[in-house]
Design a protein around this motif. Structure first.
Motif, PDB file in Angstrom:
ATOM      1  N   ILE A   1     -34.487 -38.838 107.834  1.00  0.00           N
ATOM      2  CA  ILE A   1     -35.689 -38.008 107.963  1.00  0.00           C
ATOM      3  C   ILE A   1     -36.035 -37.368 106.625  1.00  0.00           C
ATOM      4  CG2 ILE A   1     -36.626 -35.918 109.030  1.00  0.00           C
ATOM      5  CD1 ILE A   1     -34.989 -36.660 111.549  1.00  0.00           C
ATOM      6  N   GLU A   2     -35.021 -36.855 105.937  1.00  0.00           N
ATOM      7  CA  GLU A   2     -35.270 -36.231 104.631  1.00  0.00           C
ATOM      8  C   GLU A   2     -35.795 -37.256 103.629  1.00  0.00           C
ATOM      9  OE1 GLU A   2     -33.140 -33.396 101.246  1.00  0.00           O
ATOM     10  OE2 GLU A   2     -31.965 -34.134 102.961  1.00  0.00           O
ATOM     11  N   ALA A   3     -35.223 -38.464 103.660  1.00  0.00           N
ATOM     12  CA  ALA A   3     -35.679 -39.506 102.736  1.00  0.00           C
ATOM     13  C   ALA A   3     -37.135 -39.877 103.011  1.00  0.00           C
ATOM     14  CB  ALA A   3     -34.782 -40.740 102.871  1.00  0.00           C
ATOM     15  N   PHE A   4     -37.496 -39.953 104.280  1.00  0.00           N
ATOM     16  CA  PHE A   4     -38.876 -40.258 104.640  1.00  0.00           C
ATOM     17  C   PHE A   4     -39.805 -39.149 104.158  1.00  0.00           C
ATOM     18  CE2 PHE A   4     -42.522 -40.284 107.514  1.00  0.00           C
ATOM     19  CZ  PHE A   4     -42.858 -41.634 107.575  1.00  0.00           C
ATOM     20  N   ALA A   5     -39.361 -37.897 104.311  1.00  0.00           N
ATOM     21  CA  ALA A   5     -40.173 -36.762 103.848  1.00  0.00           C
ATOM     22  C   ALA A   5     -40.397 -36.832 102.340  1.00  0.00           C
ATOM     23  CB  ALA A   5     -39.492 -35.448 104.224  1.00  0.00           C
ATOM     24  N   ARG A   6     -39.356 -37.127 101.603  1.00  0.00           N
ATOM     25  CA  ARG A   6     -39.480 -37.231 100.134  1.00  0.00           C
ATOM     26  C   ARG A   6     -40.405 -38.383  99.747  1.00  0.00           C
ATOM     27  NH1 ARG A   6     -35.686 -34.367  97.150  1.00  0.00           N
ATOM     28  NH2 ARG A   6     -34.051 -33.333  98.367  1.00  0.00           N
ATOM     29  N   GLN A   7     -40.272 -39.490 100.456  1.00  0.00           N
ATOM     30  CA  GLN A   7     -41.094 -40.663 100.152  1.00  0.00           C
ATOM     31  C   GLN A   7     -42.577 -40.369 100.329  1.00  0.00           C
ATOM     32  OE1 GLN A   7     -40.217 -43.991 102.706  1.00  0.00           O
ATOM     33  NE2 GLN A   7     -41.972 -45.194 102.005  1.00  0.00           N
ATOM     34  N   HIS A   8     -42.904 -39.556 101.342  1.00  0.00           N
ATOM     35  CA  HIS A   8     -44.307 -39.320 101.673  1.00  0.00           C
ATOM     36  C   HIS A   8     -44.807 -37.948 101.234  1.00  0.00           C
ATOM     37  CE1 HIS A   8     -44.961 -42.986 104.104  1.00  0.00           C
ATOM     38  NE2 HIS A   8     -43.675 -42.872 104.391  1.00  0.00           N
ATOM     39  N   GLY A   9     -43.980 -37.167 100.549  1.00  0.00           N
ATOM     40  CA  GLY A   9     -44.426 -35.872 100.051  1.00  0.00           C
ATOM     41  C   GLY A   9     -44.637 -34.835 101.124  1.00  0.00           C
ATOM     42  N   VAL A  10     -43.810 -34.872 102.167  1.00  0.00           N
ATOM     43  CA  VAL A  10     -43.936 -33.963 103.305  1.00  0.00           C
ATOM     44  C   VAL A  10     -43.013 -32.759 103.097  1.00  0.00           C
ATOM     45  CG1 VAL A  10     -43.464 -33.729 105.786  1.00  0.00           C
ATOM     46  CG2 VAL A  10     -44.594 -35.783 104.904  1.00  0.00           C
ATOM     47  N   ASP A  11     -43.484 -31.570 103.453  1.00  0.00           N
ATOM     48  CA  ASP A  11     -42.639 -30.376 103.399  1.00  0.00           C
ATOM     49  C   ASP A  11     -41.488 -30.537 104.377  1.00  0.00           C
ATOM     50  OD1 ASP A  11     -44.403 -29.390 101.577  1.00  0.00           O
ATOM     51  OD2 ASP A  11     -45.160 -27.752 102.827  1.00  0.00           O
ATOM     52  N   PHE A  12     -40.259 -30.304 103.887  1.00  0.00           N
ATOM     53  CA  PHE A  12     -39.053 -30.581 104.664  1.00  0.00           C
ATOM     54  C   PHE A  12     -38.134 -29.366 104.637  1.00  0.00           C
ATOM     55  CE2 PHE A  12     -34.559 -31.880 104.588  1.00  0.00           C
ATOM     56  CZ  PHE A  12     -34.454 -32.535 105.794  1.00  0.00           C
ATOM     57  N   TYR A  13     -37.671 -28.955 105.820  1.00  0.00           N
ATOM     58  CA  TYR A  13     -36.731 -27.843 105.937  1.00  0.00           C
ATOM     59  C   TYR A  13     -35.459 -28.369 106.605  1.00  0.00           C
ATOM     60  CZ  TYR A  13     -40.664 -24.956 104.652  1.00  0.00           C
ATOM     61  OH  TYR A  13     -41.724 -24.400 103.962  1.00  0.00           O
ATOM     62  N   PRO A  14     -34.337 -28.356 105.887  1.00  0.00           N
ATOM     63  CA  PRO A  14     -33.121 -29.006 106.378  1.00  0.00           C
ATOM     64  C   PRO A  14     -32.437 -28.209 107.484  1.00  0.00           C
ATOM     65  CG  PRO A  14     -32.669 -27.874 104.328  1.00  0.00           C
ATOM     66  CD  PRO A  14     -34.145 -27.740 104.570  1.00  0.00           C
ATOM     67  N   ALA A  15     -31.427 -28.834 108.088  1.00  0.00           N
ATOM     68  CA  ALA A  15     -30.607 -28.161 109.088  1.00  0.00           C
ATOM     69  C   ALA A  15     -29.998 -26.904 108.477  1.00  0.00           C
ATOM     70  CB  ALA A  15     -29.517 -29.101 109.579  1.00  0.00           C
ATOM     71  N   GLY A  16     -30.080 -25.816 109.212  1.00  0.00           N
ATOM     72  CA  GLY A  16     -29.566 -24.542 108.730  1.00  0.00           C
ATOM     73  C   GLY A  16     -30.637 -23.592 108.246  1.00  0.00           C
ATOM     74  N   ARG A  17     -31.822 -24.121 107.893  1.00  0.00           N
ATOM     75  CA  ARG A  17     -32.905 -23.229 107.453  1.00  0.00           C
ATOM     76  C   ARG A  17     -33.452 -22.418 108.625  1.00  0.00           C
ATOM     77  NH1 ARG A  17     -36.007 -19.964 107.027  1.00  0.00           N
ATOM     78  NH2 ARG A  17     -37.790 -19.700 105.615  1.00  0.00           N
ATOM     79  N   GLY A  18     -33.385 -22.988 109.821  1.00  0.00           N
ATOM     80  CA  GLY A  18     -33.816 -22.216 110.973  1.00  0.00           C
ATOM     81  C   GLY A  18     -34.585 -23.033 111.975  1.00  0.00           C
ATOM     82  N   ILE A  19     -34.923 -22.403 113.085  1.00  0.00           N
ATOM     83  CA  ILE A  19     -35.689 -23.046 114.146  1.00  0.00           C
ATOM     84  C   ILE A  19     -37.122 -23.236 113.659  1.00  0.00           C
ATOM     85  CG2 ILE A  19     -36.443 -22.872 116.538  1.00  0.00           C
ATOM     86  CD1 ILE A  19     -34.001 -21.058 117.016  1.00  0.00           C
ATOM     87  N   GLY A  20     -37.667 -24.404 113.896  1.00  0.00           N
ATOM     88  CA  GLY A  20     -38.961 -24.764 113.328  1.00  0.00           C
ATOM     89  C   GLY A  20     -40.053 -23.754 113.597  1.00  0.00           C
ATOM     90  N   HIS A  21     -40.135 -23.230 114.808  1.00  0.00           N
ATOM     91  CA  HIS A  21     -41.203 -22.286 115.133  1.00  0.00           C
ATOM     92  C   HIS A  21     -41.096 -21.020 114.290  1.00  0.00           C
ATOM     93  CE1 HIS A  21     -42.188 -24.975 118.312  1.00  0.00           C
ATOM     94  NE2 HIS A  21     -41.087 -24.738 118.983  1.00  0.00           N
ATOM     95  N   GLN A  22     -39.866 -20.536 114.103  1.00  0.00           N
ATOM     96  CA  GLN A  22     -39.669 -19.346 113.270  1.00  0.00           C
ATOM     97  C   GLN A  22     -40.023 -19.648 111.815  1.00  0.00           C
ATOM     98  OE1 GLN A  22     -38.984 -16.298 114.121  1.00  0.00           O
ATOM     99  NE2 GLN A  22     -38.586 -15.393 112.116  1.00  0.00           N
ATOM    100  N   VAL A  23     -39.611 -20.818 111.338  1.00  0.00           N
ATOM    101  CA  VAL A  23     -39.914 -21.212 109.961  1.00  0.00           C
ATOM    102  C   VAL A  23     -41.420 -21.295 109.751  1.00  0.00           C
ATOM    103  CG1 VAL A  23     -39.712 -23.083 108.265  1.00  0.00           C
ATOM    104  CG2 VAL A  23     -37.723 -22.409 109.618  1.00  0.00           C
ATOM    105  N   LEU A  24     -42.144 -21.840 110.718  1.00  0.00           N
ATOM    106  CA  LEU A  24     -43.596 -21.973 110.558  1.00  0.00           C
ATOM    107  C   LEU A  24     -44.283 -20.616 110.464  1.00  0.00           C
ATOM    108  CD1 LEU A  24     -43.194 -24.994 110.984  1.00  0.00           C
ATOM    109  CD2 LEU A  24     -45.191 -24.984 112.467  1.00  0.00           C
TER     110      LEU A  24
END
Length: 718
Positions: free
Chosen positions: A114-137
């Motif tokens: 997933i991270e590699a795909f994000a880097r390939q396409h220039g997508v903002d990526f938050y790895p495991a441990g950064r937090g629950i997606g809704h809170q991060v957003l």
């Protein structure tokens, strides 16, 4: 009634050919709610003069679209439809949060891909441990006031706590959004929820939403967009609003939005200050100013203040619910249902023993929640025989809680820390409820089997009540809760005022639908009846299978309905070899999470059609996108309930205690005229009518679902 989006081929892209929005007659003004105004901003392809109103089908281009651990399957869908690039990488966000405790090679490989795909396409990526997606957003400004942000997760309603219209989509929608930047949406009916009065000391936002779910528990807000209003709103902190908006999902709504008021704006001012402290730069230093945050910055905040949106005074709502906060005491939800809520003093008298307690999830694991729990348990220890699990909503939350000393207080009391992520809330990782255990949790969902074993009991409550229960070993409130400062311990005061003129009458005659080439003229087979309302996605497809990305359709068919009726899959398998199977169930079928396997597992099991009194909208969207036909027939449900449900009511199985009733009846459903014919083993025949699905849904079925439709569109462009 099924959504009927017009998916036109003429453009070669997902599009709406007609009924995009309501036309304002003769240029007259059509009043709008604040939610309708926000959707208007993000609707595309609207001719001049079109006014977005509830019930309209629109093409939307959301500000952002988030996927989490389900990004892997979305990538597979994206590639399978022939897409090679993401239409707008800045629209897309990946957050890994659900299975973060899983350190297996398989899961780590999935996360790496997933991270590699994000880097390939220039997508903002938050790895495991950064937090629950809704809170991060929310923290990172992807969910921002008066924007429209969607996520492939049912709790995207949470963004409404900061005035953002957040709504769930499903995996197939996400793939279509990556490929085209757009997807279809039916604007939900609007419901006004007026909060009056002021909360007593010790009563929280969690108590409000738990009591709302238990008080208005007859589908009053099912598939609706809720706008919170009233003089009680101003007394609610943003964290309380986020909690309430988050659990509007469990209440049955698709959107839950609070006004953007001084409380909201002050919260963003403080957030902006925190962001500025991330660097060493200051007005008195010689360092260059800190770089501007791309989404939470002074320019955007000032623009929000200058153009704040509100509902028009004469905006239309399908209903108006009133709830008196001053009559509310702390409430507890459950066991195993959010539609059952009980005043805490009543449960406290029963001294219900617990074995596990949880302060986790995007619902109630922010700094204020952790502080409230720490205040209760400070100087105490977790009771013998109780395990108390804590996980912050994000790494930023944990860092701040640690700096303030609250995190250390919980650990010193014996709480067991988990990484920032979903974990036990979704039934993944350490600390799940085991058979026969009882748990109390500050999470959002207590469906049977969701947080562990189907034969466990789960209750929901505020962080303070969870901490007090963990310290005492039974469900109770904190010592600081003063009974004399609370209203009487009874059900809160609430009322309903419905605008009858806004309600759409059900037509007495059903119009015939022409058949799209390749769509069946009828479906027929053995009729099975599940006498249950609110048959949720955890019952249809257990959460423990949801993130097994390589699970086959054959395996999905083997575990379908496992948490509701363990014998269901084998029974259907025995029938489908000789005939088709049609499932009939109660109201709000498929309520719950956004997992599309709840629909695909039924279809894979050999069930092409589900008939219910009504459907959860997210499930219905998944079903349409994956070619499972959903039809509503309250009359059939009522007759089957009277004839075969125990006690003549749904919820306790059949008269012989069977969870799935099979009396050998045959059923046929005409897809032109909507005629339903049920024939008993004795030859008795009874007819009903349903609204047949429209050409757009038929076309999706012929294409094998939305994925196949987008593939056809891309190929048409090539």
């Amino acid at each position: 009634m099924l959504p009927r989006p017009r998916l036109a081929q003429a453009t070669g892209r997902l599009n709406l050919a007609r009924f995009l929005a309501t036309v304002a007659p003769n240029g007259s003004r059509r009043p709008q709610t604040v939610i309708e105004k926000v959707v208007q901003k993000y609707a595309v392809g609207l001719p001049d003069g079109k006014v977005v109103k509830a019930g309209d089908y629109v093409m939307i281009r959301p500000e952002h679209v988030m996927t989490h651990d389900n990004t892997g399957p979305v990538i597979s869908k994206f590639k399978s439809i022939g897409a090679t690039r993401i239409s707008n990488p800045k629209q897309t966000v990946f957050t890994l949060d659900h299975d973060v405790q899983n350190k297996s090679d398989k899961n780590l490989s999935k996360y790496a891909n997933i991270e590699a795909f994000a880097r390939q396409h220039g997508v903002d990526f938050y790895p495991a441990g950064r937090g629950i997606g809704h809170q991060v957003l929310v923290e990172e400004g992807y969910a921002f006031p008066h924007t429209l942000t969607v996520a492939s997760d049912s709790h995207s309603n949470m963004y409404g706590g900061v005035g953002c219209v957040g709504t769930p989509i499903v995996r197939t929608d996400a793939a279509a959004l990556w490929a085209t930047g757009k997807t279809w949406w039916q604007v939900p009916r609007m419901v006004k929820v007026e909060l009056r009065g002021k909360l007593a000391p010790g009563v929280t936002g969690k108590d409000i939403i738990v009591a709302l779910c238990g008080s208005f528990n007859q589908d009053e807000v099912l598939n609706a967009a809720i706008e919170f209003t009233g003089d009680g709103v101003s007394g609610l902190a943003v964290d309380d609003r986020l909690t309430i908006a988050n659990m509007t999902t469990e209440w049955g709504a698709l959107v839950g939005v609070f006004p953007v008021d001084n409380t909201t704006l002050d919260w963003y001012e403080k957030t902006l200050k925190k962001l500025e402290f991330r660097t060493f730069a200051s007005p008195s230093s010689s360092l260059p100013p800190a770089p501007e945050h791309p989404r939470i910055n002074r320019r955007r905040l000032d623009a929000l203040k200058a153009t704040n949106l509100t509902s028009d005074a004469d905006a239309e709502y399908s209903s108006h619910l009133v709830f008196d906060l001053s009559t509310l005491v702390p409430h507890v939800s459950g066991p195993n249902s959010v539609k059952v809520s009980t005043p805490l003093p009543t449960l406290e008298e029963r001294r219900i023993a617990i074995q596990k307690a949880y302060l986790v999830s995007c619902t109630n694991s922010r700094v204020s929640d952790i502080a409230a729990a720490a205040e209760v348990i400070k100087g105490k220890k977790v009771a013998p025989g109780v395990e108390f699990y804590v996980a912050a909503a994000s790494s930023a939350v944990q860092q701040e809680a640690e700096a303030l000393g609250h995190w250390g207080t919980l650990i010193a009391a014996g709480a067991k820390p988990l990484p920032a992520g979903c974990g036990p809330c979704i039934g993944l990782g350490t600390g799940l409820l085991e058979e026969g255990e009882t748990g109390i949790s500050a999470t959002n969902r207590n469906y049977k089997g969701r947080m562990g074993h189907p034969k466990a009991l789960a209750y929901l409550a505020s962080p303070a009540v969870v901490a007090a229960s963990a310290a005492n070993g039974y469900i109770c409130g904190p010592a600081s809760l003063e009974p004399e400062a609370l209203p009487p311990a009874r059900a809160p005061t609430f009322s309903i005022a419905t605008d009858e003129s806004a309600a759409q009458a059900v037509p007495t005659q059903v119009a015939e639908e022409p058949l799209y080439p390749g769509f069946p003229a009828a479906f027929a087979g053995r009729m099975l009846f599940a006498p249950q309302d609110n048959l949720n996605t955890d019952a249809l497809y257990p959460g423990k299978y949801t993130y097994q990305d390589d699970i086959t359709l054959e395996r999905q068919a083997e575990v379908v309905m496992e948490n509701y009726d363990p014998a269901f899959a084998a029974h259907v398998a025995g029938l489908r070899a000789e005939q088709g199977v049609v499932l009939v169930s109660g109201y709000n079928f498929g309520t719950g999470s956004s997992r599309e396997q709840a629909a695909t597992a039924l279809k894979a099991a050999g069930i092409p059609v589900v008939i219910a009194g009504s459907f959860g909208d997210i499930f219905k969207r998944n079903a349409i996108n994956n070619g499972l036909v959903c039809l509503e027939c309250p009359e059939l449900v009522a007759d089957l309930t009277d004839a075969y449900a125990k006690g003549g009511s749904r919820g306790a199985g059949g008269k012989e205690s069977e969870l799935t009733v099979d009396k050998g009846h045959k059923i046929s459903i005409g897809m032109v005229d909507g005629q339903v014919v049920v024939t008993s083993l004795q030859g008795d025949v009874k007819s009903y009518r349903v609204r047949p699905v429209g050409a757009s849904v038929q076309e999706l079925w012929v294409c094998g679902g939305l994925e196949g439709y987008v593939l056809k569109s891309i190929q048409a462009e090539a």
